[in-house]
Design a protein around this motif. Structure first.
Motif, PDB file in Angstrom:
ATOM      1  N   LEU B 163      -9.309  16.793   3.853  1.00  0.00           N
ATOM      2  CA  LEU B 163      -7.899  16.708   4.240  1.00  0.00           C
ATOM      3  C   LEU B 163      -7.095  17.876   3.684  1.00  0.00           C
ATOM      4  N   ASP B 164      -6.060  18.236   4.405  1.00  0.00           N
ATOM      5  CA  ASP B 164      -5.177  19.290   3.929  1.00  0.00           C
ATOM      6  C   ASP B 164      -4.354  18.784   2.750  1.00  0.00           C
ATOM      7  N   ALA B 165      -3.794  19.717   2.018  1.00  0.00           N
ATOM      8  CA  ALA B 165      -3.099  19.396   0.781  1.00  0.00           C
ATOM      9  C   ALA B 165      -2.035  18.324   0.967  1.00  0.00           C
ATOM     10  N   LEU B 166      -1.284  18.391   2.062  1.00  0.00           N
ATOM     11  CA  LEU B 166      -0.181  17.445   2.235  1.00  0.00           C
ATOM     12  C   LEU B 166      -0.670  16.042   2.548  1.00  0.00           C
ATOM     13  N   THR B 167      -1.577  15.959   3.529  1.00  0.00           N
ATOM     14  CA  THR B 167      -2.135  14.654   3.886  1.00  0.00           C
ATOM     15  C   THR B 167      -2.761  14.024   2.647  1.00  0.00           C
ATOM     16  N   ARG B 168      -3.424  14.874   1.896  1.00  0.00           N
ATOM     17  CA  ARG B 168      -4.052  14.455   0.662  1.00  0.00           C
ATOM     18  C   ARG B 168      -3.054  13.804  -0.278  1.00  0.00           C
ATOM     19  N   GLU B 169      -1.964  14.472  -0.475  1.00  0.00           N
ATOM     20  CA  GLU B 169      -0.948  13.916  -1.375  1.00  0.00           C
ATOM     21  C   GLU B 169      -0.411  12.603  -0.838  1.00  0.00           C
ATOM     22  N   GLU B 170      -0.117  12.590   0.465  1.00  0.00           N
ATOM     23  CA  GLU B 170       0.403  11.357   1.060  1.00  0.00           C
ATOM     24  C   GLU B 170      -0.559  10.197   0.836  1.00  0.00           C
ATOM     25  N   LEU B 171      -1.840  10.473   1.133  1.00  0.00           N
ATOM     26  CA  LEU B 171      -2.808   9.378   1.050  1.00  0.00           C
ATOM     27  C   LEU B 171      -3.091   8.986  -0.383  1.00  0.00           C
ATOM     28  N   ALA B 172      -3.042   9.960  -1.290  1.00  0.00           N
ATOM     29  CA  ALA B 172      -3.215   9.616  -2.703  1.00  0.00           C
ATOM     30  C   ALA B 172      -2.080   8.693  -3.132  1.00  0.00           C
ATOM     31  N   GLY B 173      -0.870   8.996  -2.679  1.00  0.00           N
ATOM     32  CA  GLY B 173       0.279   8.127  -2.982  1.00  0.00           C
ATOM     33  C   GLY B 173       0.045   6.729  -2.435  1.00  0.00           C
ATOM     34  N   GLU B 174      -0.462   6.695  -1.210  1.00  0.00           N
ATOM     35  CA  GLU B 174      -0.751   5.406  -0.573  1.00  0.00           C
ATOM     36  C   GLU B 174      -1.796   4.634  -1.381  1.00  0.00           C
ATOM     37  N   LEU B 175      -2.810   5.362  -1.802  1.00  0.00           N
ATOM     38  CA  LEU B 175      -3.888   4.727  -2.563  1.00  0.00           C
ATOM     39  C   LEU B 175      -3.346   4.135  -3.859  1.00  0.00           C
ATOM     40  N   GLN B 176      -2.444   4.904  -4.514  1.00  0.00           N
ATOM     41  CA  GLN B 176      -1.846   4.409  -5.761  1.00  0.00           C
ATOM     42  C   GLN B 176      -1.059   3.123  -5.493  1.00  0.00           C
ATOM     43  N   ARG B 177      -0.332   3.124  -4.396  1.00  0.00           N
ATOM     44  CA  ARG B 177       0.461   1.948  -4.035  1.00  0.00           C
ATOM     45  C   ARG B 177      -0.464   0.735  -3.828  1.00  0.00           C
ATOM     46  N   ILE B 178      -1.536   0.972  -3.056  1.00  0.00           N
ATOM     47  CA  ILE B 178      -2.483  -0.122  -2.826  1.00  0.00           C
ATOM     48  C   ILE B 178      -3.067  -0.620  -4.131  1.00  0.00           C
ATOM     49  N   HIS B 179      -3.388   0.307  -5.011  1.00  0.00           N
ATOM     50  CA  HIS B 179      -4.004  -0.080  -6.272  1.00  0.00           C
ATOM     51  C   HIS B 179      -3.041  -0.891  -7.132  1.00  0.00           C
ATOM     52  N   MET B 180      -1.777  -0.465  -7.167  1.00  0.00           N
ATOM     53  CA  MET B 180      -0.799  -1.212  -7.953  1.00  0.00           C
ATOM     54  C   MET B 180      -0.563  -2.585  -7.352  1.00  0.00           C
ATOM     55  N   ASP B 181      -0.733  -2.650  -6.038  1.00  0.00           N
ATOM     56  CA  ASP B 181      -0.486  -3.880  -5.310  1.00  0.00           C
ATOM     57  C   ASP B 181      -1.607  -4.906  -5.518  1.00  0.00           C
ATOM     58  N   LEU B 182      -2.812  -4.483  -5.170  1.00  0.00           N
ATOM     59  CA  LEU B 182      -3.936  -5.429  -5.158  1.00  0.00           C
ATOM     60  C   LEU B 182      -4.821  -5.301  -6.378  1.00  0.00           C
ATOM     61  N   ARG B 183      -4.679  -4.207  -7.109  1.00  0.00           N
ATOM     62  CA  ARG B 183      -5.467  -3.952  -8.316  1.00  0.00           C
ATOM     63  C   ARG B 183      -6.983  -4.045  -8.109  1.00  0.00           C
ATOM     64  N   PRO B 184      -7.518  -3.410  -7.084  1.00  0.00           N
ATOM     65  CA  PRO B 184      -8.982  -3.365  -7.037  1.00  0.00           C
ATOM     66  C   PRO B 184      -9.503  -2.461  -8.154  1.00  0.00           C
ATOM     67  N   THR B 185     -10.618  -2.850  -8.716  1.00  0.00           N
ATOM     68  CA  THR B 185     -11.278  -1.953  -9.659  1.00  0.00           C
ATOM     69  C   THR B 185     -11.765  -0.758  -8.852  1.00  0.00           C
ATOM     70  N   THR B 186     -11.333   0.452  -9.247  1.00  0.00           N
ATOM     71  CA  THR B 186     -11.593   1.613  -8.397  1.00  0.00           C
ATOM     72  C   THR B 186     -12.364   2.685  -9.150  1.00  0.00           C
ATOM     73  N   VAL B 187     -13.429   3.152  -8.541  1.00  0.00           N
ATOM     74  CA  VAL B 187     -14.130   4.332  -9.060  1.00  0.00           C
ATOM     75  C   VAL B 187     -13.989   5.408  -7.999  1.00  0.00           C
ATOM     76  N   PHE B 188     -13.400   6.526  -8.403  1.00  0.00           N
ATOM     77  CA  PHE B 188     -12.912   7.512  -7.462  1.00  0.00           C
ATOM     78  C   PHE B 188     -13.520   8.864  -7.817  1.00  0.00           C
ATOM     79  N   VAL B 189     -14.450   9.325  -7.003  1.00  0.00           N
ATOM     80  CA  VAL B 189     -15.050  10.643  -7.245  1.00  0.00           C
ATOM     81  C   VAL B 189     -14.182  11.680  -6.562  1.00  0.00           C
TER      82      VAL B 189
END
Ligand SMILES: Nc1ncnc2c1ncn2[C@@H]1O[C@H](COP(=O)(O)OP(=O)(O)OP(=O)(O)O)[C@@H](O)[C@H]1O
Ligand SMILES: Nc1ncnc2c1ncn2[C@@H]1O[C@H](COP(=O)(O)OP(=O)(O)OP(=O)(O)O)[C@@H](O)[C@H]1O
Ligand SMILES: [Mg+2]
Ligand SMILES: [Mg+2]
Lengths: 251, 249, 320, 251, 249
Positions: B163-189
């Motif tokens: 992904l390009d830098a911007l999409t990347r940032e957007e989706l990383a933000g989304e991922l953080q939101r999901i994680h704060m929301d549902l708190r899945p245990t996440t391993v992220f390479v």
């Protein structure tokens, strides 16, 4: 400017007929050995209704037998592909069975199944079964590692793995088996009919053979070839319809 | 939640064995977000596969929820390094695959799939086949699929690499939101140190082949963390520099 | 002809090297064909300066085709079938040079207790026969002579090899086949067989004969005569020593069955010897051939016009 | 603890023989219809040298014919896969040819090619050719788009594209065709031998049939099955040896 | 060297057409290094495929060396977004593929292949098959293959996307060295704005679908440029910020 689809096959057929005709004319081949195309046409025109009627018998046997063989072959291949042990135990038996000359089985089939269409259908099944099994097994074991990892990671059941991934992926290869099988199917029906020639084009071939009416035999053979080509291209069109994605991911 | 004890893994091949991981010890708590960084070929994907139960370690023990991992579990979702989309399924049907396999109610999940597809910016491509997508679009479709059934454990192998830098940032933000929301245990390479620092509670640094845990860096910056300029810029920069240094040596 | 490994060397050159010829048996390797191997084994061919390759033949039609194509020079086959083809103008370029069976061996065979003991009982029954075989073609004539209604019989077409199985498994009530198959059928069915020979009513028809191409018959009569004599010598020896003949064939064709072969040879023996004791084995008269052709004509199997000399070379048939 | 490789096939064979034996014993099937296994063994032991000698004739015909068909089929498939027009013109002809019943061609082959092994080899070629063509064509047209893009981007010639990419990629599918073909090959040889029974196991079947020696016919059929199984697994081992990568990228 | 005049490209599919590129005009000089950035799915790969001659534009003209591009040219090498390695060939034989196809002398190129393999850090894996490599290792093998025959034009589609930050920097440095050495005309698609600024003479910014040239930014920093802290840090940061802004809008 692409030439329309029918031009090439048309020239193929016309070319063959021309070469054939020329050969019979040039080498003075007697109709007893190889009748010229007009001999065959006139043989057909002498009794078209009879020939078409017998052709229809052959077609129905072929289609029913092919359908059964396709279903059974698919099922068996799935079972064999699922377990190495089962495969090792059964595949050699199928290979062995497949190598039994059908011509020498035909009489037994009549003894077991009577004179009706059943021994013919059974013969079609016998002859079609093996290519479907081998091709399907190969297809089922060709799933890319990444896709099988994916379904495994989703804890898919055995059944789901097959239905959702392995079988769809195998379809292009299954169609190879089906295409080979469908053209063998016609041969199977005819072999059975030759052995018990009460109906079908096989009977026409035998009967005309014993009365030395080679043009009639060839008329039957030409009809057989037509049936075979039509069935083959039906299967091929089914493939084109069902698997647009397969063509899209290949180049 | 996830625990690895003295886990080693070697791949046997015709040209000899490759030791991919050596004696990895790692404890990941429930709901934790752990990033894994390391040089290419150091065994990050291998580590995820071990946790996912796709391969079993040559030695050592991998446990999830205290249970030895011997095969994949339905509550663990894996996002592979390759998109691994089924070529005969449309984007929507690919995304819905986990719902089908886990026999979840289709209508509810069809709606969720649509939401996810829109979130990652694939609206309008729901009915297209994977080969009609660009590399990054395929990766985003795979991301939707991994998030669909709200797994308890989320294993992600470089989900944003295409992904390009911007999409990347957007989706990383989304991922953080999901994680704060549902708190899945996440391993992220990930390959991006920046991303690791901005997303993770802890960053695991693997040494080059064979992969060993070189260091685990705690990132104590409070959430939500933003990706632009922010109050913790200094801490971020510091961590990035430290991790960079760790990778180098 | 279509070339191939035809071996028609100039037979007139009476050199010391033997003439190479290929001979086709009437049907595989069974008792009725044993005499060819006997002639080979006993050195009759060699004495006649012949180097003969014996090939198991398939059926009348196939044997004729191979003769026409030059793949073989001599063959045994059912004369009725061959003459019908000649009469219909399908293939005429052959000549009979010896008659093996003086009467047709075609018969109806059924099993004891199956309710077929006389021709009348055939009405309403299923009869198995090789597809389109002479047996079927001749049946109307047989039925007429025997005074039964041929249309009341139901035919089941099959392959020759399949016939005994069909009868044994009771898929048919009777077979139309060569009577020399009787022993084999009895062995297969484990029951005594009832035999109703066609020759009882159709007395003029002939059975198997030896033929060659018209080219050899007219161009190299010496070769044909030598071959004929060697074969008939073998035939004579065979009917005198059925057991030895069967053993000789078994040696050449290990798949053959000695008991069945002996059975065939003994069954065919009475048919080999001509009625007039003065005429030798293998001979036939022009009148007899004319009567046989007449039978075929009245049965509507061939059109009128076929003369005996068109199918038999009387200069080559054995003379007293 | 994996069971050794031979255990499963062993039980498969033993099981079949047992069922067979039981069936003949329980239903009092007479050896004429279906001989029991011991009948067959004793038929074999009566003249093993003869049977093996004839088997050898069948094996050589089969192998030579199969080799020719494999090479020709591969070549033809490459040509057909290279041009849609040629494919459209020729494939229907091959389908038609393939559907001509081999049993009725066999006598003609003898007429044309004589009594030696040539008509038998030719029959094997006829029967094996088509599966190889269909499978190879399918394999050749399954090259992933990314790989064909790669060679195109290198301006590879037509020949290079085939030799370096398309053919290697098609190999797993070509082997499907070869496996189907090799088991048909044996059938082809036997069909030809049955029609001209001077040599081979087909001759044994015909001649023993005419003398009602069904156990001997079955001994020949069992030998045929063995030959078929051995040839099939030879092809399968060639596949395993040549294509370790194909197994590695599938799961 | 390369010129695109009013180039548009649309993909036709079952679910309607996708306009990938619209009216793209671009001139690239001999030996120039042009980076292309843009959002995922904006048509970057399509642009490269057009130049490579793998697809022909729906409208407009693509020229290389003044010649209309109708099919691939041997002096143009393309590095695909996917590694596209032949699964039956070892790493070395994959790298040597272009030499075989272009019938270049094998011994010389075998040596060069070995050098390249060592440069990208794949020493020891020469004889392994692609499936035995990690994602990043596969990408590096593909990179070696593209560089092997010293093409005049080098089209690279996200060559470093699967690599960790450090390997990425190393290889970007290597690429710069190769470019200064042999001066191939290079079109380099990347997701990293940083990388674009540090490698390119000019950066082409494409707008989201349909891809259009939004802006072309000249990077006038003298070479060799280094990737760590350097004298031109300010200029780099400025360009990065500018490009970031351009992508956003
Ligand atoms: N199937 C396999 N067979 C053999 N070796 C393998 C296999 N998969 C991975 N390896 C080896 O294991 C090592 C680690 O691979 P892995 O894929 O875990 O690396 P990674 O850290 O994910 O790298 P990348 O960042 O490039 O994806 C590599 O050296 C690779 O060569
Ligand atoms: N073969 C194809 N068929 C149909 N549509 C396609 C095809 N290839 C690409 N597209 C479409 O064209 C557009 C541009 O694709 P392209 O691959 O050029 O994007 P990209 O800029 O390379 O994206 P990414 O950064 O994600 O790789 C996308 O919207 C995609 O859906
Ligand atoms: Mg990885
Ligand atoms: Mg792209």
């Amino acid at each position: 400017m692409r030439t329309p689809r029918v031009v090439a096959p048309f020239f193929g057929v016309v070319g063959t007929v021309a070469v054939w005709w020329l050969a019979t004319a040039l080498f003075h081949i007697r109709p007893l050995f190889l009748p010229a195309p007009p001999d065959i046409v006139s043989a057909f025109r002498r009794q078209p209704a009879y020939l078409l009627h017998e052709a229809w018998a052959t077609v129905t046997e072929t289609i029913i037998g092919f359908g059964i063989a396709a279903a059974a072959g698919l099922g068996v291949a799935v079972v064999l592909a699922a377990s190495r042990t089962v495969e090792r135990a059964l595949l050699p038996l199928f290979v062995a069975l497949n190598s039994v000359p059908k011509v020498s089985v035909a009489p037994l089939l009549v003894v077991w199944l009577g004179f009706g269409p059943r021994p013919k259908i059974f013969m079609v099944v016998l002859i079609c079964f093996f290519p479907v099994v081998v091709a399907t097994m190969a297809g089922l074991s060709s799933t890319p590692a990444e896709l099988s990892d994916l379904v495994r990671s989703l804890s898919a059941s055995w059944w789901q793995t097959y239905v959702k991934v392995r079988l769809p992926w195998a379809l292009p290869q299954i169609f190879v088996g089906l295409k080979v099988a469908v053209s063998l199917a016609v041969v199977g029906a005819v072999v059975a009919e030759i052995s018990n020639p009460n109906r079908g084009l096989g009977a026409v071939i035998v009967l005309s053979g014993t009365s030395f009416d080679t043009p009639l035999a060839f008329a039957a053979i030409v009809l057989l070839a037509l049936i075979s080509v039509v069935l083959f291209y039906l299967v091929a069109s089914a493939e084109r319809l069902l698997l647009p994605w397969a063509r899209a991911i290949t180049g | 939640m996830i625990s690895l004890v003295e886990v080693s893994h070697a791949f046997r091949g015709r040209a000899g064995a490759v030791e991919a991981l050596a004696e990895v010890d790692l404890e990941i708590g429930e709901g934790e977000f752990v990033a894994v960084i390391g040089r290419s070929g150091c065994g990050k994907s291998t580590l995820l596969r071990l946790i996912a139960g796709l391969i079993t370690p040559s030695s050592g023990r991998v446990r999830v929820d205290g249970v030895m991992v011997t095969r994949p579990r339905p509550d663990v979702a894996m996002l592979f390094q390759q998109p691994a989309l089924l070529p005969w399924r449309s984007v929507r049907d690919n995304v819905l695959l986990p719902a089908e396999i886990l026999r979840l109610p289709r209508p509810a999940y069809a709606e969720r799939a649509q939401e996810l597809i829109e979130t990652v910016g694939l609206a309008g491509f729901e009915k297209r086949l994977p080969h009609e997508l660009s590399g990054g679009m395929q990766q985003r479709a795979a991301l939707c699929r991994a998030l669909l059934h709200r797994p308890r454990v989320l294993l992600m192998d470089e989900p944003f690499s295409a992904l390009d830098a911007l999409t990347r940032e957007e989706l990383a933000g989304e991922l953080q939101r999901i994680h704060m929301d549902l708190r899945p245990t996440t391993v992220f390479v990930t390959h991006s140190i920046q991303e690791a620092v901005l997303l993770a509670d802890r960053v695991v640094v693997l040494s080059p082949r064979p992969g060993q845990v070189r260091k685990i860096v705690e990132i104590a910056i409070p959430r939500p963390r933003s990706f632009g300029h922010n109050a913790h810029l200094e801490e971020v920069t510091e961590h990035v520099a430290e991790l960079h240094e760790l990778l180098l040596t | 002809g279509c070339g191939g490994s035809a071996k028609d060397e100039d037979p007139s050159g009476a050199s010391s090297s033997p003439d190479k010829v290929t001979y086709l048996t009437a049907f595989g390797a069974v008792g009725r064909d044993a005499f060819a191997w006997v002639a080979q084994e006993k050195g009759y061919f060699k004495a006649a300066r012949l180097d003969v390759t014996i090939q198991p033949g398939s059926a009348t039609g196939e044997n004729l085709k191979n003769l026409a194509a030059g793949q073989a020079q001599f063959a045994s086959l059912d004369l009725v079938g061959a003459w019908i083809l000649a009469g219909k103008g399908e293939y005429k370029d052959f000549r009979t040079i010896a008659v093996i069976h003086q009467q047709t061996l075609v018969s109806i065979i059924s099993l004891e207790g199956s309710g077929v003991a006389s021709p009348e009982e055939l009405e309403g029954k299923k009869i198995g026969a090789a597809t389109g075989s002479v047996n079927q073609l001749l049946f109307p004539a047989y039925a007429k002579a025997a005074g039964i209604d041929a249309t009341k019989v139901q035919w089941v077409n099959t392959q020759p090899a399949q016939l005994p199985t069909l009868l044994a498994s009771r898929q048919v009530d009777a077979l139309s086949t060569f009577l020399i198959g009787q022993r084999g059928i009895e062995k297969a069915a484990n029951k005594k067989a009832v035999v109703l020979p066609y020759s009882r009513y159709l007395t003029d028809l002939l059975g198997n004969g030896i033929i060659t191409t018209s080219k050899i018959a007219t161009g190299s009569p010496d070769l044909a005569a030598r071959f004929r004599d060697a074969m008939l010598q073998g035939l004579r020896y065979t009917i005198d020593h059925p057991d030895e003949a069967a053993q000789i064939m078994k040696k050449a064709q290990p798949a053959a069955d000695v008991a069945a072969a002996v059975g065939e040879i003994t069954l065919m023996t009475p048919y080999v010897t001509p009625s007039g004791s003065s005429s030798p084995i293998g001979s036939v008269t022009e009148q007899r051939v004319a009567r046989a052709l007449g039978t075929l004509q009245t049965a509507n199997l061939i059109p009128a016009g076929l003369t005996p000399s068109a199918v038999v070379d009387f200069s080559l048939t054995p003379k007293a």
